[in-house]
Design a protein around this motif. Structure first.
Motif, mmCIF file in Angstrom:
data_model
loop_
_atom_site.group_PDB
_atom_site.id
_atom_site.type_symbol
_atom_site.label_atom_id
_atom_site.label_comp_id
_atom_site.label_asym_id
_atom_site.label_seq_id
_atom_site.Cartn_x
_atom_site.Cartn_y
_atom_site.Cartn_z
ATOM 1 N N ALA A 184 13.628 3.405 47.422
ATOM 2 C CA ALA A 184 13.448 3.198 48.860
ATOM 3 C C ALA A 184 13.697 1.748 49.256
ATOM 4 N N TYR A 185 13.772 0.856 48.263
ATOM 5 C CA TYR A 185 13.834 -0.573 48.538
ATOM 6 C C TYR A 185 15.213 -1.140 48.211
ATOM 7 N N ARG A 186 15.500 -2.280 48.812
ATOM 8 C CA ARG A 186 16.717 -3.000 48.494
ATOM 9 C C ARG A 186 16.655 -3.496 47.049
ATOM 10 N N PRO A 187 17.782 -3.573 46.373
ATOM 11 C CA PRO A 187 17.759 -3.987 44.961
ATOM 12 C C PRO A 187 17.024 -5.288 44.714
ATOM 13 N N GLY A 188 17.146 -6.250 45.617
ATOM 14 C CA GLY A 188 16.462 -7.524 45.432
ATOM 15 C C GLY A 188 14.970 -7.458 45.639
ATOM 16 N N CYS A 189 14.493 -6.362 46.221
ATOM 17 C CA CYS A 189 13.051 -6.173 46.471
ATOM 18 C C CYS A 189 12.482 -5.108 45.554
ATOM 19 N N TRP A 190 12.925 -5.108 44.315
ATOM 20 C CA TRP A 190 12.459 -4.132 43.328
ATOM 21 C C TRP A 190 10.953 -4.213 43.109
ATOM 22 N N TRP A 191 10.344 -5.356 43.423
ATOM 23 C CA TRP A 191 8.929 -5.617 43.166
ATOM 24 C C TRP A 191 8.005 -5.040 44.235
ATOM 25 N N PHE A 192 8.555 -4.513 45.315
ATOM 26 C CA PHE A 192 7.713 -4.186 46.464
ATOM 27 C C PHE A 192 6.758 -3.027 46.174
ATOM 28 N N GLU A 193 7.094 -2.148 45.264
ATOM 29 C CA GLU A 193 6.160 -1.070 44.926
ATOM 30 C C GLU A 193 4.878 -1.625 44.327
ATOM 31 N N LEU A 194 4.978 -2.714 43.571
ATOM 32 C CA LEU A 194 3.792 -3.367 43.023
ATOM 33 C C LEU A 194 2.954 -3.979 44.144
ATOM 34 N N SER A 195 3.618 -4.537 45.135
ATOM 35 C CA SER A 195 2.901 -5.089 46.293
ATOM 36 C C SER A 195 2.148 -3.998 47.041
ATOM 37 N N GLU A 196 2.786 -2.846 47.214
ATOM 38 C CA GLU A 196 2.143 -1.723 47.891
ATOM 39 C C GLU A 196 0.959 -1.199 47.079
ATOM 40 N N LEU A 197 1.107 -1.207 45.780
ATOM 41 C CA LEU A 197 0.022 -0.758 44.911
ATOM 42 C C LEU A 197 -1.187 -1.671 45.053
ATOM 43 N N PHE A 198 -0.939 -2.969 45.071
ATOM 44 C CA PHE A 198 -2.011 -3.940 45.216
ATOM 45 C C PHE A 198 -2.654 -3.841 46.602
ATOM 46 N N ARG A 199 -1.851 -3.584 47.620
ATOM 47 C CA ARG A 199 -2.391 -3.424 48.978
ATOM 48 C C ARG A 199 -3.337 -2.221 49.048
ATOM 49 N N ARG A 200 -2.934 -1.119 48.466
ATOM 50 C CA ARG A 200 -3.800 0.069 48.479
ATOM 51 C C ARG A 200 -5.087 -0.188 47.717
ATOM 52 N N LEU A 201 -4.986 -0.925 46.620
ATOM 53 C CA LEU A 201 -6.183 -1.220 45.837
ATOM 54 C C LEU A 201 -7.142 -2.118 46.607
ATOM 55 N N LEU A 202 -6.609 -3.116 47.295
ATOM 56 C CA LEU A 202 -7.449 -4.032 48.060
ATOM 57 C C LEU A 202 -8.128 -3.335 49.235
ATOM 58 N N LEU A 203 -7.421 -2.430 49.898
ATOM 59 C CA LEU A 203 -7.955 -1.783 51.090
ATOM 60 C C LEU A 203 -8.818 -0.569 50.775
#
Length: 329
Positions: free
Chosen positions: A264-283
């Motif tokens: 779902a993400y641009r190749p340069g933003c391969w890391w964004f799934e980890l960011s989303e995972l951390f966001r869900r954990l924090l919230l």
């Protein structure tokens, strides 16, 4: 279109999807199917409902019964059904310790069952088709971890949340003749320091390694191991457009099994799934540990949600503008 400068905001028009360099990136060019587009958009919606359905268990707020009933319809999105069933009505001895054990062991049991089915299926599949079969089961496993992550993590971290009850209401500290007792916030029948509490803490601490730490670590290893193929720019090829990068990535069958984490993400933003995972954990789970049951807890949640809009709006990680706008809203 002029090339996008590094760090410049990435914008897409309402009628076309744009690559990093401003060129159109349509669904056919990047090798996506209608199922893939539907899955990516459903994933964004599911993430939002995963966080919303956890609010009654995270925040000390009495939500209306109608709202709680509405949220219960989406409990399956984060494997939180055990929290919504009236287990104490079915078993008078049911307590939080049972919820903790069942909530953390049930996903492992499902995973073992899936592994067994994969093994049987693989033995009866022709050698030429086994690679495709392995990719399908791996993708299903990643979807399963995506679904269980916030719900199970919330149950685990709720083990550490505590409430202190004072004998005299006008005093908010122990001592000076004011007796106080501390209980587990998730179950007031469990006093802090009791044997049951110690067992719950020991079990939860073990499960922290399996779920809140283990799942992000698994995602990171899978992504990092295949990073040169997920982001072909690292191969040193003369590829400069998001259009070409996404098309190269879509043609690579060696990373088909983990495409749920990045397609779902641009190749340069391969890391964004980890960011989303951390966001869900924090919230969800981690929010339980910040200013429990107070107004500051709500403010911390709002601050976290606002801060995570920054990478979403600056990096513009989604490959298509429809997903980008859906995530931002």
């Amino acid at each position: 279109h002029p090339p996008r400068e590094h760090g410049a905001p990435f914008r897409a028009s309402s009628t076309s999807r744009r690559g990093r360099d401003g060129s159109d990136v349509d669904d056919e060019d990047v090798g996506e199917s209608r199922f893939t587009r539907l899955r990516n958009r459903s994933k964004i919606i599911a993430t939002a409902f995963q966080i919303i359905t956890m609010l009654p268990f995270v925040l000390d707020i009495q939500f209306p019964d109608v709202f709680r009933a509405f949220l219960s319809l989406f409990a399956w999105l984060n494997f939180s059904w055990i929290q919504l069933l009236p287990m104490e009505c079915l078993d008078s001895d049911w307590g939080f310790e049972h919820t903790l054990v069942v909530s953390t062991l049930a996903p492992l049991a499902v995973a073992l069952l899936g592994a067994a089915l994969w093994g049987v299926h693989r033995c009866t599949t022709a050698l030429a088709d086994r690679a495709r079969l392995d990719a399908a089961y791996t993708e299903l496993g990643l979807i399963f971890t995506f679904l269980i992550f916030p719900g199970v993590s919330t149950v685990i971290f709720s083990t550490y949340a505590q409430d202190t009850i004072f004998e005299t209401d006008d005093l908010d500290s122990c001592g000076d003749g004011n007796r106080c007792e501390t209980y587990m916030r998730a179950d007031y029948s469990i006093e802090v320091g009791s044997d049951t509490w110690r067992l719950c803490i020991a079990w939860a601490s073990t499960m922290v390694i399996v779920y809140p730490v283990g799942i992000p670590a698994l995602y990171l290893v899978l992504l990092w191991r295949s990073l040169p193929r997920i982001n072909p720019r690292r191969l040193g090829d003369e590829v400069t457009t998001e259009h070409e990068l996404a098309r190269m990535r879509a043609r690579d069958t060696s990373i088909r099994s983990i495409r749920f984490l990045f397609d779902a993400y641009r190749p340069g933003c391969w890391w964004f799934e980890l960011s989303e995972l951390f966001r869900r954990l924090l919230l969800t789970g981690l929010l339980l540990l910040f200013f429990e049951g107070g107004l500051l807890q709500i403010l911390v949640g709002l601050l976290v949600a606002t801060l995570f809009l920054l990478p979403l709006s600056y990096a513009v990680p989604y490959l298509h503008h429809v997903e980008q706008n859906l995530a931002a809203s």
